[in-house]
Design an enzyme around this catalytic site. Structure first.
Site, PDB file in Angstrom:
ATOM      1  N   HIS A   1      94.341 150.369 -14.430  1.00 48.99           N
ATOM      2  CA  HIS A   1      92.812 150.188 -15.059  1.00 48.99           C
ATOM      3  C   HIS A   1      92.624 149.388 -15.984  1.00 48.99           C
ATOM      4  CE1 HIS A   1      88.244 151.720 -14.656  1.00 48.99           C
ATOM      5  NE2 HIS A   1      88.250 150.434 -14.951  1.00 48.99           N
TER       6      HIS A   1
ATOM      7  N   HIS B   1      90.992 145.791 -17.953  1.00 45.47           N
ATOM      8  CA  HIS B   1      90.192 144.673 -18.166  1.00 45.47           C
ATOM      9  C   HIS B   1      90.819 143.846 -18.941  1.00 45.47           C
ATOM     10  CE1 HIS B   1      86.212 146.588 -16.820  1.00 45.47           C
ATOM     11  NE2 HIS B   1      86.818 147.662 -16.959  1.00 45.47           N
TER      12      HIS B   1
ATOM     13  N   LYS C   1      88.749 144.759  -5.986  1.00 44.69           N
ATOM     14  CA  LYS C   1      87.889 145.584  -6.753  1.00 44.69           C
ATOM     15  C   LYS C   1      86.661 145.647  -6.674  1.00 44.69           C
ATOM     16  CE  LYS C   1      86.259 148.463 -10.125  1.00 44.69           C
ATOM     17  NZ  LYS C   1      86.555 148.291 -11.436  1.00 44.69           N
TER      18      LYS C   1
ATOM     19  N   HIS D   1      82.851 146.906  -7.828  1.00 43.50           N
ATOM     20  CA  HIS D   1      82.110 146.921  -9.237  1.00 43.50           C
ATOM     21  C   HIS D   1      80.741 147.085  -8.971  1.00 43.50           C
ATOM     22  CE1 HIS D   1      81.175 147.550 -13.184  1.00 43.50           C
ATOM     23  NE2 HIS D   1      82.342 147.976 -13.244  1.00 43.50           N
TER      24      HIS D   1
ATOM     25  N   HIS E   1      84.157 151.425  -8.262  1.00 45.04           N
ATOM     26  CA  HIS E   1      83.316 151.671  -9.304  1.00 45.04           C
ATOM     27  C   HIS E   1      81.950 151.760  -8.452  1.00 45.04           C
ATOM     28  CE1 HIS E   1      81.358 151.310 -13.382  1.00 45.04           C
ATOM     29  NE2 HIS E   1      80.436 151.469 -12.564  1.00 45.04           N
TER      30      HIS E   1
ATOM     31  N   HIS F   1      87.497 156.346 -12.642  1.00 40.12           N
ATOM     32  CA  HIS F   1      86.630 157.022 -13.516  1.00 40.12           C
ATOM     33  C   HIS F   1      85.673 157.992 -12.617  1.00 40.12           C
ATOM     34  CE1 HIS F   1      84.025 153.321 -13.109  1.00 40.12           C
ATOM     35  NE2 HIS F   1      84.768 152.984 -14.020  1.00 40.12           N
TER      36      HIS F   1
ATOM     37  N   HIS G   1      78.651 146.915 -20.821  1.00 41.14           N
ATOM     38  CA  HIS G   1      77.995 146.662 -19.369  1.00 41.14           C
ATOM     39  C   HIS G   1      76.668 145.569 -19.688  1.00 41.14           C
ATOM     40  CE1 HIS G   1      80.266 148.817 -16.754  1.00 41.14           C
ATOM     41  NE2 HIS G   1      80.628 149.723 -17.447  1.00 41.14           N
TER      42      HIS G   1
END
Length: 569
Positions: free
Chosen positions: A136, A138, A219, A221, A248, A274, A322
């Site tokens: 995971h 970034h 992914k 998200h 996510h 998560h 975010h």
């Protein structure tokens, strides 16, 4: 007459043997050696007056006749399959043997031949683990990679393009252009790398082109819109092209609730990031998805383990990562909805039960890239203190717990992402990505990191000193972290479709490019020692979490091992 030696003297000379116990750093975790594959009285050891000398422990054979490139002597291996003392042979960058090293002309039972072409690494007194896999990432800044390597991570999977606003929030490398640039950038880094494309699209062609461009996964998200339609489309492409999907989910429950997400997944394999929810996901009950047989649940390390400071630090992290505005009440409410004491406490216990399968970082996007391994064993320590020994363990050792937790950062992410043929465990045939730890520094500061059979990172003293050990001693990159040595010692993971289409040749990549495989045939049952599937229920008013009807709760830790005692600066 055999010569007798005390256990203490033996351990000091050759490292611990079967039945010996070791405390790991400043934790309460105790490891006990289960087997010893070296032969008493015939051990190999390098040094003046020692065994690995010509005609003694070193044979006359050539490399072409089976001599290994490197031998790690008397290593204590901690892996999902066992805790054993053995010599490790490395050849052509891969693990070629685990067992007894030496000279078959003078010693019995040798399956690792030492010769003039062999380098020696002293493993006596050290614990060996597979290089950790952080699934995971970034990719916000390249400096993360050195920090991760220094902690014992040798494989990094994730997405991003640098400190773009999208990357700060989501682990996606969107589109063929960005995927190509990141694959080219990977050439200069001494770890294995793989990149996720953006999975948020209902048009399958927009997803297929990213996989064919070299993405090793997709992914989904919520910041890009994780709707049921996107979930279905993304998983359909993944099934077609054999890549993993990471998700996510929708914190705000705008497009549906956790039940709607489960329905959209339709029983297909998916890696949920998560899964507790503080990092994002259906509030307040995304955690219940960890009981599904097709779901591979992971945690990120900001909630590992639950401490007095966990809740307080999360709000600010969320606002930054975010792109939220503290002046907007709705943004603050969004952030606060994700931070729940009850579900974070339950997450600790679900890890200890083996219901959560993986731990990763969420690097610079609420997580700390250099703390994946330390947070994992902090969680194991906290659970031993609060819950006692696991049923599979006893009062002498914590072997099952240790194997369960090491699996979360090695073999399980490898299986989840289709790369376990290459990395993830200390097994013959796999890339020699190995981490050597002194027991007093286990989990926090590796002594050596071997990458593809060469030393990539090590604790090293003053370069102007007369010997390697004078202060200041700290972790530094070694020779295989530089120049063209990176290419033969590291892998770049792509979809098999991209490799068949000639992407490595078109981009002029020099690193070995390995395909991800069999990501769609696995399930929760594929997770080593972490395949429990309790029925999870969450009280929507109190956020209390129940597993098979039992309340899961624990107190936050007031202090932890593997922390400031080791990190003074």
């Amino acid at each position: 007459m055999p010569f007798k030696i005390s256990r203490q003297a033996y351990a000091e000379t050759y490292g611990p043997t079967k039945g010996d116990r070791i405390r790991l750093a400043d934790t309460d975790l105790i490891l006990e050696v289960e087997q010893d594959h070296t032969h008493y009285g015939d051990e190999v050891k390098f040094g003046g007056g020692k065994v690995i000398r010509d005609g003694m422990g070193q044979s006359q054979q050539s490399r072409d006749n089976g001599v290994v490139d490197t031998v790690i002597t008397n290593a204590l291996i901690l892996d999902w399959w066992g805790i054993v003392k053995a010599d490790i042979g490395i050849k052509d960058g891969k693990i070629s043997g685990i067992g007894k090293a030496g000279n078959p002309d003078t010693q019995e039972g040798v399956n690792i031949i030492v010769g003039a072409s062999t380098e020696a690494i002293a493993g006596e007194g050290s614990i060996i683990t597979a290089g950790a896999i952080d699934s995971h990432i970034h990719f916000i800044c390249p400096q993360q990679i050195e920090t991760a390597l220094a902690s014992g991570v040798t494989t990094m999977l994730g997405g991003g393009t640098g400190p773009a606003t999208g990357t700060n929030a989501t682990t996606c490398t969107p589109g063929a252009f960005h995927i190509s640039r990141m694959l080219q950038s990977a050439e200069g880094f001494p770890v294995n790398l793989g990149f996720f494309g953006k999975g948020n699209a209902t048009n399958k062609a927009a997803l297929e082109e990213q996989v064919r461009a070299g993405a090793c996964g997709l992914k989904l998200h919520e910041d890009w819109g994780t709707t049921p339609a996107c979930i279905d489309s993304c998983l359909s492409v993944a099934d077609q092209l054999d890549v993993q999907v990471c998700i996510h989910t929708d914190t705000l429950n705008e497009a549906g609730f956790v039940e709607d997400t489960i329905k959209a997944i339709k029983g297909r394999t998916i890696h949920t990031f998560h899964t507790e929810g503080a990092g994002g996901g259906h509030a307040p009950d995304i955690i219940k998805i960890c009981g599904e047989s097709n779901v591979i649940p992971s945690s990120t390390n900001p909630t590992r383990p639950f401490t007095l400071n966990t809740l307080e630090e999360h709000l600010d992290m969320l606002m930054v990562c975010h792109h939220l505005d503290p002046k907007i009440p709705e943004d603050v409410a969004f952030a606060e909805s994700r931070i729940r004491r009850e579900t974070i406490a339950a997450e600790d216990i679900l890890h200890d039960l083996g219901a959560f399968s993986i731990i990763a970082s969420d690097s610079q996007a609420m997580g700390r890239v250099g703390e994946v391994i330390s947070r994992t064993f902090q969680t194991a320590h906290k659970m031993k203190v609060q819950r006692g020994a696991l049923p599979e363990d006893n009062q002498r050792n914590d072997n099952h717990r240790l194997k369960r937790y090491i699996s979360k950062v090695t073999i399980n992410p490898a299986i989840a992402h289709g790369i376990s043929a290459h990395v993830g465990s200390v097994e013959v045939g796999k890339l020699a990505d190995l981490v050597l730890w002194k027991p007093g520094f286990f989990g926090i500061k590796p002594d050596l990191v071997v990458k593809g059979g060469c030393i990539a990172w090590a604790q090293m003293g003053d370069a102007n000193a007369s010997i390697p050990t004078p202060q200041p001693v700290h972790g530094r990159p070694m020779f295989s972290s530089f120049g063209k040595a990176i290419s033969p010692t590291c892998l770049t993971f792509l979809s098999e479709n991209a490799i068949d289409a000639g992407v490595p040749e078109r981009l002029k990549l020099e690193r070995t490019c390995a395909p991800v495989k069999d990501t769609r045939k696995i399930s929760k049952q594929s997770m080593k020692l972490n395949d429990a599937r309790p029925k999870i229920e969450v009280d929507p008013q109190t956020y209390e979490v129940f597993a098979n009807g039992e309340l899961l709760t624990c107190e936050p830790a007031e202090s932890l091992p593997l922390a400031q005692r080791y990190l003074l600066l």
